[in-house]
Every structure is written in C-alpha cells, then in structure tokens.
Design a protein around this motif. Structure first.
Motif, PDB file in Angstrom:
ATOM      1  N   ALA A 234       0.832  -1.204   0.000  1.00  0.00           N
ATOM      2  CA  ALA A 234       0.000   0.000   0.000  1.00  0.00           C
ATOM      3  C   ALA A 234       0.868   1.256   0.000  1.00  0.00           C
ATOM      4  N   LYS A 235       1.999   1.221   0.754  1.00  0.00           N
ATOM      5  CA  LYS A 235       2.904   2.368   0.780  1.00  0.00           C
ATOM      6  C   LYS A 235       3.578   2.581  -0.574  1.00  0.00           C
ATOM      7  N   ARG A 236       3.759   1.495  -1.314  1.00  0.00           N
ATOM      8  CA  ARG A 236       4.464   1.565  -2.590  1.00  0.00           C
ATOM      9  C   ARG A 236       3.512   1.817  -3.766  1.00  0.00           C
ATOM     10  N   PHE A 237       2.234   1.958  -3.505  1.00  0.00           N
ATOM     11  CA  PHE A 237       1.241   2.134  -4.560  1.00  0.00           C
ATOM     12  C   PHE A 237       0.955   3.615  -4.789  1.00  0.00           C
ATOM     13  N   ASP A 238       0.969   4.037  -6.029  1.00  0.00           N
ATOM     14  CA  ASP A 238       0.646   5.410  -6.405  1.00  0.00           C
ATOM     15  C   ASP A 238      -0.722   5.401  -7.074  1.00  0.00           C
ATOM     16  N   GLY A 239      -1.738   5.832  -6.312  1.00  0.00           N
ATOM     17  CA  GLY A 239      -3.100   5.775  -6.818  1.00  0.00           C
ATOM     18  C   GLY A 239      -3.346   6.693  -7.993  1.00  0.00           C
ATOM     19  N   SER A 240      -2.629   7.833  -8.062  1.00  0.00           N
ATOM     20  CA  SER A 240      -2.857   8.767  -9.169  1.00  0.00           C
ATOM     21  C   SER A 240      -2.395   8.189 -10.499  1.00  0.00           C
ATOM     22  N   GLN A 241      -1.391   7.319 -10.443  1.00  0.00           N
ATOM     23  CA  GLN A 241      -0.866   6.712 -11.671  1.00  0.00           C
ATOM     24  C   GLN A 241      -1.274   5.247 -11.809  1.00  0.00           C
ATOM     25  N   GLN A 242      -1.976   4.731 -10.801  1.00  0.00           N
ATOM     26  CA  GLN A 242      -2.303   3.301 -10.774  1.00  0.00           C
ATOM     27  C   GLN A 242      -1.037   2.464 -10.987  1.00  0.00           C
ATOM     28  N   ALA A 243       0.010   2.850 -10.229  1.00  0.00           N
ATOM     29  CA  ALA A 243       1.317   2.215 -10.388  1.00  0.00           C
ATOM     30  C   ALA A 243       1.766   1.609  -9.062  1.00  0.00           C
ATOM     31  N   LEU A 244       2.369   0.430  -9.146  1.00  0.00           N
ATOM     32  CA  LEU A 244       2.868  -0.272  -7.966  1.00  0.00           C
ATOM     33  C   LEU A 244       4.358  -0.548  -8.156  1.00  0.00           C
ATOM     34  N   ASP A 245       5.157  -0.054  -7.228  1.00  0.00           N
ATOM     35  CA  ASP A 245       6.609  -0.199  -7.307  1.00  0.00           C
ATOM     36  C   ASP A 245       7.078  -1.253  -6.309  1.00  0.00           C
ATOM     37  N   LEU A 246       7.433  -2.433  -6.811  1.00  0.00           N
ATOM     38  CA  LEU A 246       7.940  -3.514  -5.955  1.00  0.00           C
ATOM     39  C   LEU A 246       9.424  -3.749  -6.210  1.00  0.00           C
ATOM     40  N   ASN A 247      10.128  -2.731  -6.650  1.00  0.00           N
ATOM     41  CA  ASN A 247      11.557  -2.864  -6.896  1.00  0.00           C
ATOM     42  C   ASN A 247      12.292  -3.310  -5.625  1.00  0.00           C
ATOM     43  N   ASN A 248      13.046  -4.416  -5.745  1.00  0.00           N
ATOM     44  CA  ASN A 248      13.893  -4.902  -4.645  1.00  0.00           C
ATOM     45  C   ASN A 248      13.114  -5.006  -3.330  1.00  0.00           C
ATOM     46  N   ILE A 249      11.932  -5.598  -3.400  1.00  0.00           N
ATOM     47  CA  ILE A 249      11.053  -5.613  -2.230  1.00  0.00           C
ATOM     48  C   ILE A 249      11.604  -6.450  -1.092  1.00  0.00           C
ATOM     49  N   ARG A 250      12.476  -7.395  -1.391  1.00  0.00           N
ATOM     50  CA  ARG A 250      13.003  -8.245  -0.316  1.00  0.00           C
ATOM     51  C   ARG A 250      13.815  -7.455   0.704  1.00  0.00           C
ATOM     52  N   THR A 251      14.293  -6.236   0.319  1.00  0.00           N
ATOM     53  CA  THR A 251      15.086  -5.422   1.255  1.00  0.00           C
ATOM     54  C   THR A 251      14.265  -4.286   1.859  1.00  0.00           C
ATOM     55  N   ASP A 252      12.960  -4.320   1.673  1.00  0.00           N
ATOM     56  CA  ASP A 252      12.124  -3.251   2.226  1.00  0.00           C
ATOM     57  C   ASP A 252      12.266  -3.209   3.750  1.00  0.00           C
ATOM     58  N   PRO A 253      12.586  -2.032   4.341  1.00  0.00           N
ATOM     59  CA  PRO A 253      12.812  -1.949   5.802  1.00  0.00           C
ATOM     60  C   PRO A 253      11.622  -2.426   6.613  1.00  0.00           C
ATOM     61  N   ASP A 254      10.396  -2.155   6.156  1.00  0.00           N
ATOM     62  CA  ASP A 254       9.218  -2.566   6.922  1.00  0.00           C
ATOM     63  C   ASP A 254       9.127  -4.081   7.027  1.00  0.00           C
ATOM     64  N   LEU A 255       9.551  -4.780   5.980  1.00  0.00           N
ATOM     65  CA  LEU A 255       9.510  -6.246   6.008  1.00  0.00           C
ATOM     66  C   LEU A 255      10.716  -6.815   6.733  1.00  0.00           C
ATOM     67  N   VAL A 256      11.877  -6.236   6.490  1.00  0.00           N
ATOM     68  CA  VAL A 256      13.094  -6.744   7.139  1.00  0.00           C
ATOM     69  C   VAL A 256      13.007  -6.594   8.645  1.00  0.00           C
ATOM     70  N   SER A 257      12.416  -5.509   9.116  1.00  0.00           N
ATOM     71  CA  SER A 257      12.305  -5.294  10.560  1.00  0.00           C
ATOM     72  C   SER A 257      11.435  -6.341  11.230  1.00  0.00           C
ATOM     73  N   GLN A 258      10.532  -6.965  10.452  1.00  0.00           N
ATOM     74  CA  GLN A 258       9.666  -8.005  11.009  1.00  0.00           C
ATOM     75  C   GLN A 258      10.173  -9.415  10.660  1.00  0.00           C
ATOM     76  N   ASN A 259      11.412  -9.470  10.094  1.00  0.00           N
ATOM     77  CA  ASN A 259      11.998 -10.753   9.683  1.00  0.00           C
ATOM     78  C   ASN A 259      11.103 -11.494   8.684  1.00  0.00           C
ATOM     79  N   ILE A 260      10.527 -10.738   7.768  1.00  0.00           N
ATOM     80  CA  ILE A 260       9.660 -11.321   6.737  1.00  0.00           C
ATOM     81  C   ILE A 260      10.421 -11.327   5.413  1.00  0.00           C
TER      82      ILE A 260
END
Length: 638
Positions: A234-260
C-alpha cells in the motif's frame, strides 16, 4: 601418501563429477567455466596416471575397489565405516561401459539431477534403488514438452507397477516435471525409463531425484506476514498513476524489521503478491518488479486474467535467461516493457533482432527499455475472428458428380488392393506424376512420411532443375510402376472432399482431399494416419470415362481432428478389379429415363435401381410420387 594409495582416484573423481546425460542437458563445462576450465579428458594422460593397471577402465587387470560388480547402486542412510576405503561410496557406480569408453549417457549435468548427491537415474545394466526414506521425489521427462499431457501421463501410469497420481505436473523449458512422495513409486517410475516409445520412434526417458516438497506446499508467508506485506505494498502504490513499485522488495525496511522474507522468485511469494493485487488494485496499469532475482514468469501469467489493464511492466535487473519466458505473458496488452540487465538481452545478435523477438509477443509495444519504438503495424481486432467452416464438395453439376464419383470409386478400389497394375488403364500413355511432402528440417527417417520423402518434389527443397525433372514420373508405365512401390494403403472414402477446378468438353480437372492409413505389410503396421490432397487432370475416355494425363499427389501427417473423424464408417473391402459399372443396356435405360422424367442421372439411377431396373414400374412410381409432391427439387437439377 593418500594420493599414492589411491592412484586412480583423481581420474575417477573427475570423470564421475563430470557425468551428464547429453539427452537432457547441454555440456556445461566449457572452456573458462567450472573447476576444470573445460579441459578435455585425455586418454593418454589417464593411462599414464594409472600405470600398467587397466582394471575398471580398460581390459583385464586387478579389480578396482571402486568397481561395482553388477552395475546397481543401493543408496541408503545407514552409517558407513569412516575408513578411507568406504569414504567414496556414493561414487561407486562404474562410470564406463564394458569396453572402456566413457558412458556419456550417464554423465550428470545441471539438468534434472543438478549434480547433487542422492539423485538416481536408470543405467544400462539395471535399475537403481533407494532405501526407504520419507520425502519427495522429482520426476523429470527430458524433451517432455512435445508430448500431450493426456498421452504422457496415462502412458506412464499404465506401465508403472505402483499406482500413483502426479503432483504439480508442469513444463519447464523442454522438460516435464512432476512430484511423487513415495520411494516405491519413485523406484517404479525409474524402471519405466526407455519402456515407452513416442510417436516419433524415440524412447521416453525418465529421471527421478530426491527433492524438496513442491513449491505449493511451502508456506513461506504466515497470515500475519501477509498483512505486513499488504501494508508494505500500500505504501508503494501510487493511486494517481495506478502504479505499484515492488523494486527490490526483499530489502524493504518494513519487512526486514519483522523478519519477513518476500522473495519474488519463489512461487508462494509471487502468488501472494498477485493475490493482493487482484483483491485490492485489479485496475493496476503499471507494475515494477525490477531487482527481484526473478528467473521464471510462470506465476506472472496470472496477470493476464487478473490485471487486464496492465500497460507497463518493468522486469529489468532480473535473471531471465531466455525470451521464451515472455511467451507466458503474451496475453498482456503492454505498451511499455523493461527487460534490460537480464541475461536474455545478450542472446540477440543486434538490437533489431531483440526488438523483433519482443514485439512478436507484444505487438502493441511502443517503448522497450525506455526507448521509443516505431508504431506497430497491424489490425486492431478486439474480438476473435473464427475461420469459416469448411464446405463440402463442389462439382458444378450432377452429371459431372456422377462421372467423378464413379471414377474415384474404381480408382481407389484398385489403389487400395494388393495389386495396382490395373491402374494402367486409368492413365494416358504420356501421363506424368509427382509426389510432394511438407518441407521439414527434421530427420525424415524419424517421420512416418519417410517412405515418401525420398521421392518428394517439394520445390522449396529441390533447387536443382535436373533433379526436379528426374523426380517427375513420365509415361503411364513409369507412373504405375512407381505407385506399386509406395506403401499399401486404405483410404477413408467418407473423408473425401472434391472440388472441380476446370471443366470443358475436352478436359476435366479436379482436386480430392482426404485421409488414409498404411495397412499391415510383413507383419508390421503403421499406426499413423496421413492426409492427402491430389489433383487429377483428365480427358474424356470411352463411354463417360476419364483418362489421367497429370497426377499431383501431396501427402502430410493428419491433424488431430482429421484423425478423430477418420474411419468412423466401415471401410469397403478392397478388390483388385474395378467396381462393376452399368451395363450398356442399363446405361441406355438410364439415359432414356432421365430424358423422359426430367430428373438428373443420379436420381434416375436410384429410381431404376429401387425398382430392379423395370422401366415401366419405375415410371409408374415416379409419376405417383411426383403427383404427391414427394420428389425434392434437387432431383431435377442437372
């Protein structure tokens, strides 16, 4: 001391580590790759290393402690003596044939077995077994992509001694894979290797290897992890452009902090992402999946149906190795695609070839790797256009129809008999014949058309004018002699479709198409059904007869639909003489009845035959039925 004690060990280890199956994987250990840098195996150096002992690798000599007397291997988990004599037990299977040559068919590459310990394949001198163990096994069919699943799976199940159900049957490049979770089933499937012959005459090879559980059983993401992933997306989604950026998602801090761990080259992770997109943003138009180590696009194929509005897709900085992966996304109507920094980009000789290959999959593409492309040329047809159904025969007139059908009945009655010599009466003295098969780079000896290929006058294949002339059969004697050499056949008369091309007082040309099969010869039967198209150019001969002046025969393999519909009606019994035709008095009676009744020859003949060629009785019945309006209008069309 260690090396001296095992003088042959370095050679044995090298040979067996380089083992591969050259039917299932290319030779990987080229120059500059791997530990051996592609250095060829030198027989003279090997001989020097082993001294005067030929042993396992050559002729008579003392048996090596690495030799396996019966060619079988039992792989188990039992504890072994830690002494050096037993340390190399996994490599105990002899890597050579009995004549001392390297058995190339048993080398391991990076294919189904991947070179890991614990894999097993069928050898030349017996099957392999594995001690009872819990876990999964991966079954691989090299070149299995060319087989229809409806043929391959039942074929294996029919000869496998243990009933089983394949789990997660799928195609990966040219191979077919599925899983089983029982060691008895794995061993039984291994013994099926080389027991099935495919339609092209090749033996079906089966490889079996211990494996991790199928990917759909792996639950990498727990329910609470999915919620964190949803918030991250949801944080990576741009509603005005209907664009979703999942570039290098495995290193996303929100996921890494939860060991996901969200690793998009794993089936479960990619499926979780696509499910979130489907449920929350199905109107997505732009998706960035760069820098995610993606090497396959199987799961992304779901985007075609679940994200139909997707126009821009970024797959750059991934590990896609072949442009064939793009076939899985062909249904997407992309206008912009990013593929740069993938290994597949290095496969093309130039930029034009790269653009052409990509645009074959995505004809509406306007931008590739950030570069504008010339506008596509094509037809913007949204709704699928169905090919109109094939129409039946076209004769032009009922009189011509009767003549052609009578001729074909006589011709193929003789052609399908054991003796085609009477066909001499069907050909003109100066007749010519040619035969053609489809142009193919495939080895003709592996095809059911092999018997016809050597005489094929396909102008795409035959460029030499002298050879083109030589492949024409001239004069009726040479034509019929050639026809006698062709395989014996049985034609499906009910499949014939006939079209008249030209009809004058002096010439009749028509095309006939249908299917046939070869009959038993010398105890052997060809099971394949073939299709043919034949052009006869004829001139009048005798009383309503035809004489062939030119015969062009084209033969190909029948389609699945043609095979399904072939020979549904009982086939007529071939005879070596023509089907009896009307006698002279019957022919005169038929002509007179047709003139007086006004009906065409076909319906006039039917009326006379139904009344046992009694002219007066047939005339009475005709008059009665006509008065009652029971004779259709088609009977009077001439």
């Amino acid at each position: 001391m260690f090396r001296k004690r095992y003088s042959n060990l370095s050679v044995v280890t090298r040979v067996l580590n380089d083992e591969h199956d050259d039917r299932t994987a290319p030779f990987r250990n080229r120059k500059g790759r791997g530990g051996h840098k592609g250095r060829p195996f030198d027989r003279s150096r090997r001989d020097r290393q082993r001294g005067s002992h030929t042993g396992v690798f050559g002729g008579p000599g003392p048996r090596s402690r690495l030799d396996d007397p019966d060619g079988d291997v039992t792989m188990n988990d039992s504890s072994q003596d830690s002494s050096s004599q037993n340390r190399y037990t996994p490599y105990s299977r002899d890597g050579r044939k009995g004549d001392g040559r390297v058995d190339r068919s048993r080398r391991q590459g990076r294919g189904a077995g991947g070179g890991r310990g614990g894999g097993f394949r069928e050898g030349d001198r017996g099957g392999l077994t594995v001690k009872a163990r819990s876990g999964w096994y991966k079954v691989t069919i090299p070149h299995g992509k060319k087989y229809d699943k409806k043929w391959l799976v039942p074929a294996l199940q029919n000869i496998c001694s243990v009933p089983y159900t394949p789990v997660q049957f799928h195609v990966d490049h040219n191979r077919v894979h599925f899983y089983v979770d029982d060691h008895n089933t794995a061993n039984a499937l291994l013994k099926c290797s080389h027991k099935i012959t495919d339609p092209e005459g090749y033996k079906v090879i089966v490889h079996v290897n211990p494996s991790a559980p199928p990917s759909f059983l792996l639950s990498d993401l727990k329910p609470e992890h999915l919620e964190y992933l949803k918030q991250c997306m949801a944080k990576r989604f741009d509603g005005s452009q209907q664009a979703l950026d999942l570039n290098n998602i495995r290193t996303d801090p929100d996921l890494v902090s939860q060991n996901i761990e969200v690793i998009l080259n794993r089936k479960t992770s990619m499926e979780a992402v696509i499910k979130i997109i489907e449920e929350n943003i199905p109107e997505l138009t732009c998706l960035n999946l760069s820098n995610n180590r993606i090497h396959k696009l199987d799961e992304l194929a779901e985007l075609v149906s679940k994200v139909p509005n997707l126009k821009t897709l970024n797959l750059s900085h991934n590990e896609l190795k072949t442009d064939r992966e793009l076939d899985k996304l062909k249904g997407l109507k992309l206008v912009e695609l990013w593929l740069n920094r993938n290994p597949l980009c290095a496969l093309f000789k130039d930029q034009a070839a790269y653009i052409s290959a990509v645009r074959q999959r995505f004809p509406r593409l306007l931008k590739l790797d950030g570069q504008d492309l010339p506008p596509p040329i094509g037809f913007d047809v949204e709704t699928p256009t169905a090919i109109p159904p094939c129409k039946g025969s076209c004769f032009g007139s009922d009189e011509i129809k009767v003549i052609i059908l009578r001729f074909l009945q006589q011709y193929y009655s003789i052609y399908d008999s054991g003796n085609r010599q009477p066909l001499l009466d069907a050909y003109h003295d100066g007749a010519s014949l040619s035969i053609t098969t489809p142009y193919s780079t495939q080895n003709p000896s592996r095809s059911s058309l092999g018997e016809y290929y050597k005489d094929s006058r396909n102008l795409k294949r035959i460029k030499d004018t002298t050879m083109r002339f030589r492949l024409l059969k001239h004069t009726r004697l040479n034509v019929v002699a050639f026809l006698n050499e062709l395989p014996k056949t049985q034609h499906d008369i009910a499949s014939f479709v006939i079209d008249v091309n030209t009809c004058t007082n002096t010439l009749l040309s028509f095309t006939i198409g249908g299917v046939f099969k070869e009959v038993v010869v010398d105890g052997k039967s060809r099971e394949s059904t073939m299709a043919f198209s034949r052009v006869f150019i004829t001139v009048p001969a005798g009383n309503s007869g035809l004489c062939i002046v030119n015969d062009q025969l084209f033969i190909r393999m029948a389609t699945t639909e043609e095979i399904r519909r072939a020979f549904v009606a009982p086939a007529p019994t071939p005879s070596s003489s023509p089907v009896p035709t009307l006698t002279a008095p019957q022919q005169e009676m038929l002509t007179a009845f047709s003139q007086e009744s006004g009906m065409n020859l076909e319906w006039s003949q039917k009326c006379l035959q139904d009344n046992e060629w009694d002219f007066n009785r047939a005339a009475h019945i005709f008059t009665q039925l006509k008065a009652e309006g029971k004779i259709p209008d088609v009977a009077f069309i001439k």
